[in-house]
Scaffold this motif. Structure first.
Motif, short mmCIF file in Angstrom:
data_model
loop_
_atom_site.label_atom_id
_atom_site.label_comp_id
_atom_site.label_asym_id
_atom_site.label_seq_id
_atom_site.Cartn_x
_atom_site.Cartn_y
_atom_site.Cartn_z
N ILE A 1 0.93 -1.25 -0.09
CA ILE A 1 -0.18 -0.06 0.03
C ILE A 1 1.03 1.28 0.10
CG2 ILE A 1 -1.73 1.49 1.55
CD1 ILE A 1 -2.87 -1.35 2.16
N THR A 2 1.90 1.17 0.89
CA THR A 2 2.65 2.62 1.03
C THR A 2 3.50 2.61 -0.18
OG1 THR A 2 2.89 1.88 3.39
CG2 THR A 2 4.61 3.42 2.34
N THR A 3 4.06 1.60 -0.84
CA THR A 3 5.03 1.72 -2.22
C THR A 3 4.13 2.18 -3.27
OG1 THR A 3 6.38 -0.03 -1.10
CG2 THR A 3 6.46 0.34 -3.77
N THR A 4 2.77 1.63 -3.54
CA THR A 4 2.16 2.02 -4.45
C THR A 4 1.74 3.38 -4.44
OG1 THR A 4 1.21 -0.18 -4.48
CG2 THR A 4 -0.04 1.32 -5.75
N PHE A 5 1.20 3.67 -3.31
CA PHE A 5 0.64 5.29 -3.07
C PHE A 5 1.70 6.02 -3.33
CE2 PHE A 5 -0.64 9.08 -1.14
CZ PHE A 5 -2.25 9.19 -1.32
N THR A 6 3.02 5.97 -2.87
CA THR A 6 4.09 6.94 -3.11
C THR A 6 4.71 6.90 -4.39
OG1 THR A 6 4.77 6.33 -0.61
CG2 THR A 6 6.24 7.16 -2.24
N LEU B 1 -9.90 -8.47 -3.14
CA LEU B 1 -10.01 -7.46 -2.17
C LEU B 1 -8.44 -6.79 -2.24
CD1 LEU B 1 -11.16 -5.51 -0.13
CD2 LEU B 1 -10.42 -7.22 1.82
N PHE B 2 -7.64 -7.51 -2.33
CA PHE B 2 -6.23 -7.24 -2.46
C PHE B 2 -6.13 -6.40 -3.67
CE2 PHE B 2 -1.48 -7.29 -3.34
CZ PHE B 2 -1.23 -6.51 -2.15
N ALA B 3 -6.33 -6.93 -4.82
CA ALA B 3 -6.32 -6.35 -5.91
C ALA B 3 -7.18 -4.79 -6.22
CB ALA B 3 -6.77 -7.22 -7.16
N VAL B 4 -8.22 -5.01 -5.62
CA VAL B 4 -9.10 -3.73 -5.77
C VAL B 4 -8.41 -2.62 -4.72
CG1 VAL B 4 -11.16 -3.03 -4.92
CG2 VAL B 4 -11.30 -4.73 -6.33
N THR B 5 -7.72 -3.16 -3.68
CA THR B 5 -7.39 -2.24 -2.68
C THR B 5 -6.08 -1.49 -3.35
OG1 THR B 5 -7.97 -3.37 -0.56
CG2 THR B 5 -6.35 -1.93 -0.43
N VAL B 6 -5.21 -2.28 -3.84
CA VAL B 6 -4.05 -1.84 -4.81
C VAL B 6 -4.41 -0.88 -5.72
CG1 VAL B 6 -1.93 -2.47 -6.03
CG2 VAL B 6 -2.65 -3.77 -3.91
N VAL B 7 -5.42 -1.38 -6.58
CA VAL B 7 -5.76 -0.23 -7.70
C VAL B 7 -6.55 0.89 -7.14
CG1 VAL B 7 -7.55 -0.02 -9.34
CG2 VAL B 7 -6.32 -2.06 -9.31
N CYS B 8 -7.23 1.07 -5.85
CA CYS B 8 -7.74 2.04 -5.26
C CYS B 8 -6.88 2.80 -4.73
CB CYS B 8 -8.83 1.45 -4.25
SG CYS B 8 -10.23 1.01 -4.98
N VAL B 9 -5.74 2.26 -4.32
CA VAL B 9 -4.58 3.11 -3.66
C VAL B 9 -3.98 3.75 -4.70
CG1 VAL B 9 -2.29 2.73 -2.52
CG2 VAL B 9 -4.34 1.78 -1.36
#
Length: 175
Positions: free
Chosen positions: A43-48, A111-119
C-alpha cells in the motif's frame, strides 16, 4: 480563501491517512492469505510511487488544464475510490458469522487487487489535487495561503489518527 484552502489541504491528504491507519482492518481481511505480511508495504509503495510519477508528469502537462478542473477532477476521483473501498469493506457485514472466515479467505485476493488499484488511483488523485492546490495558493501571492494548505494537511493526519485511536481504545480495554 484561507478557510477554503485549509479545508482543501485536509481533503488532499485524507486518502493517504485513511489507507495507512486502517491496518487492523487489512490485517483481518488478509489474514491467512499471501498478503498478510506484505500488505502495508504494498500500500505504501504503490501510493508513494504513483504520487511521485504523477507529480513528475504534471510538470510537463499541467498547463493544459486549469487548476479548477484538476481540483474538481481529483476530488471526484477520490470520491469514487472511497465508494469502491466502502462497498468492499461493507460486503462482509452481510455474511453470516459462521461463514465469515471462509468468506475472508476466498475474498482476500480480489480485495487485495481492488485495494491496490484504489490506492494507486488515490495516489494519483492526491498528487493532482496537492499540485493544483499549491498552484492556486501561489496565484494569490500570499504565504498565508500556503500555510493554510499545509495546516490542513496536518489536521488530516491528526484527525484520522485520532479517529483510529478512538475506535481502537474500546477494543484494547476489553482485552
Amino acid at each position: 480563501a484561507f478557510l477554503i484552502l485549509y479545508l482543501q489541504g485536509v481533503g488532499s491528504l485524507f486518502p493517504w491517512n485513511a489507507f495507512i491507519t486502517k491496518t487492523d482492518y487489512y490485517a483481518l481481511a488478509f489474514r491467512d492469505s499471501d498478503y498478510a505480511s506484505s500488505f502495508e508495504s504494498m500500500i505504501t509503495t504503490t501510493f508513494t510511487l504513483v504520487g511521485l510519477v504523477t507529480i513528475l508528469g504534471l510538470q510537463r502537462v499541467q498547463d493544459r488544464s486549469s487548476p479548477r478542473v484538476r481540483v474538481v477532477g481529483a476530488l471526484s476521483l477520490m470520491l469514487v475510490v472511497f465508494l469502491v473501498i466502502f462497498a468492499f469493506s461493507a460486503a462482509p457485514l452481510s455474511v453470516p458469522p459462521e461463514e465469515l472466515r471462509s468468506y475472508l479467505r476466498t475474498s482476500a485476493t480480489p480485495l487485495f487487487a481492488v485495494t491496490v488499484v484504489c490506492v494507486a488511483t488515490a495516489g494519483f488523485a492526491q498528487a493532482v489535487l496537492s499540485g493544483s492546490l499549491f498552484t492556486y495558493a501561489t496565484l494569490y501571492g500570499r504565504p498565508t495561503y500556503l500555510q493554510a494548505i499545509s495546516g490542513g494537511m496536518g489536521v488530516a493526519g491528526l484527525s484520522v489518527s485520532l479517529g483510529s485511536l478512538v475506535t481502537t481504545l474500546p477494543q484494547t480495554a476489553k482485552a
